[in-house]
Design a protein around this motif. Sequence first.
Motif, PDB file in Angstrom:
ATOM      1  N   MET A 234       0.845  -1.182   0.000  1.00 14.74           N
ATOM      2  CA  MET A 234       0.000   0.000   0.000  1.00 14.74           C
ATOM      3  C   MET A 234       0.889   1.243   0.000  1.00 14.74           C
ATOM      4  O   MET A 234       1.814   1.368   0.786  1.00 14.74           O
ATOM      5  N   LYS A 235       0.614   2.165  -0.902  1.00 10.42           N
ATOM      6  CA  LYS A 235       1.388   3.394  -1.023  1.00 10.42           C
ATOM      7  C   LYS A 235       0.755   4.498  -0.184  1.00 10.42           C
ATOM      8  O   LYS A 235      -0.469   4.628  -0.126  1.00 10.42           O
ATOM      9  N   ASN A 236       1.621   5.305   0.436  1.00  5.66           N
ATOM     10  CA  ASN A 236       1.145   6.532   1.067  1.00  5.66           C
ATOM     11  C   ASN A 236       1.007   7.580  -0.019  1.00  5.66           C
ATOM     12  O   ASN A 236       1.896   7.742  -0.851  1.00  5.66           O
ATOM     13  N   LEU A 237      -0.106   8.277  -0.022  1.00  3.43           N
ATOM     14  CA  LEU A 237      -0.328   9.346  -0.984  1.00  3.43           C
ATOM     15  C   LEU A 237      -0.355  10.673  -0.247  1.00  3.43           C
ATOM     16  O   LEU A 237      -0.779  10.742   0.903  1.00  3.43           O
ATOM     17  N   PHE A 238       0.108  11.723  -0.909  1.00  2.00           N
ATOM     18  CA  PHE A 238       0.163  13.053  -0.338  1.00  2.00           C
ATOM     19  C   PHE A 238      -0.643  13.989  -1.224  1.00  2.00           C
ATOM     20  O   PHE A 238      -0.710  13.793  -2.430  1.00  2.00           O
ATOM     21  N   LYS A 239      -1.229  15.021  -0.619  1.00  2.00           N
ATOM     22  CA  LYS A 239      -1.983  16.039  -1.360  1.00  2.00           C
ATOM     23  C   LYS A 239      -1.289  17.378  -1.193  1.00  2.00           C
ATOM     24  O   LYS A 239      -0.860  17.732  -0.095  1.00  2.00           O
ATOM     25  N   PHE A 240      -1.185  18.123  -2.284  1.00  2.00           N
ATOM     26  CA  PHE A 240      -0.614  19.460  -2.247  1.00  2.00           C
ATOM     27  C   PHE A 240      -1.603  20.409  -2.902  1.00  2.00           C
ATOM     28  O   PHE A 240      -1.965  20.226  -4.069  1.00  2.00           O
ATOM     29  N   ALA A 241      -2.061  21.404  -2.144  1.00  2.00           N
ATOM     30  CA  ALA A 241      -2.991  22.400  -2.675  1.00  2.00           C
ATOM     31  C   ALA A 241      -2.177  23.519  -3.317  1.00  2.00           C
ATOM     32  O   ALA A 241      -1.456  24.239  -2.630  1.00  2.00           O
ATOM     33  N   SER A 242      -2.265  23.645  -4.624  1.00  2.00           N
ATOM     34  CA  SER A 242      -1.460  24.611  -5.369  1.00  2.00           C
ATOM     35  C   SER A 242      -2.293  25.816  -5.798  1.00  2.00           C
ATOM     36  O   SER A 242      -3.263  25.675  -6.544  1.00  2.00           O
TER      37      SER A 242
END
Length: 144
Positions: free
Chosen positions: A1-9
């Motif tokens: 399982m991959k960790n996913l990251f969110k970036f608000a641009s």
Amino acid sequence: MKNLFKFASLKNRASLTLESSLEFDACFHFEYSKSVSAFEAQPIGFYYQYYGKSLPYTPDFLVSSADGKQIYYEIKYSKEACDLEVKERLRHKQQSCIELGLELRLITERQLRKGCSGQLILATVLEFNQNNRSDSLGVSPPLY
């Protein structure tokens, strides 16, 4: 399982999904660089030749500069980038990019995190938001 990251641009007026904390760090550099007009995570990729096989490849980023030039970026930890097979594959991917009229560059944590702590990144973001009176989602006035 991959960790996913969110970036608000704010620059892209979008939220980006990223596959590593290193990619997340790269977003701060792209977001606040005056020479970058836009950047896209996991853009449409291409095929490259590797020992007689045509293999699919999706770069980590496609970055558009203010002068209209577009460059693909691969983000890796320096230890991984030193692996002989990784180097060889990158060379083949770069050759395919040249044939497409594009460029593929490698960035490591040594470049991204050189002299820059997480606290400095956070301070930069907070200062940017205060000066622009907007939160990380582009809401004015800020929600905080």
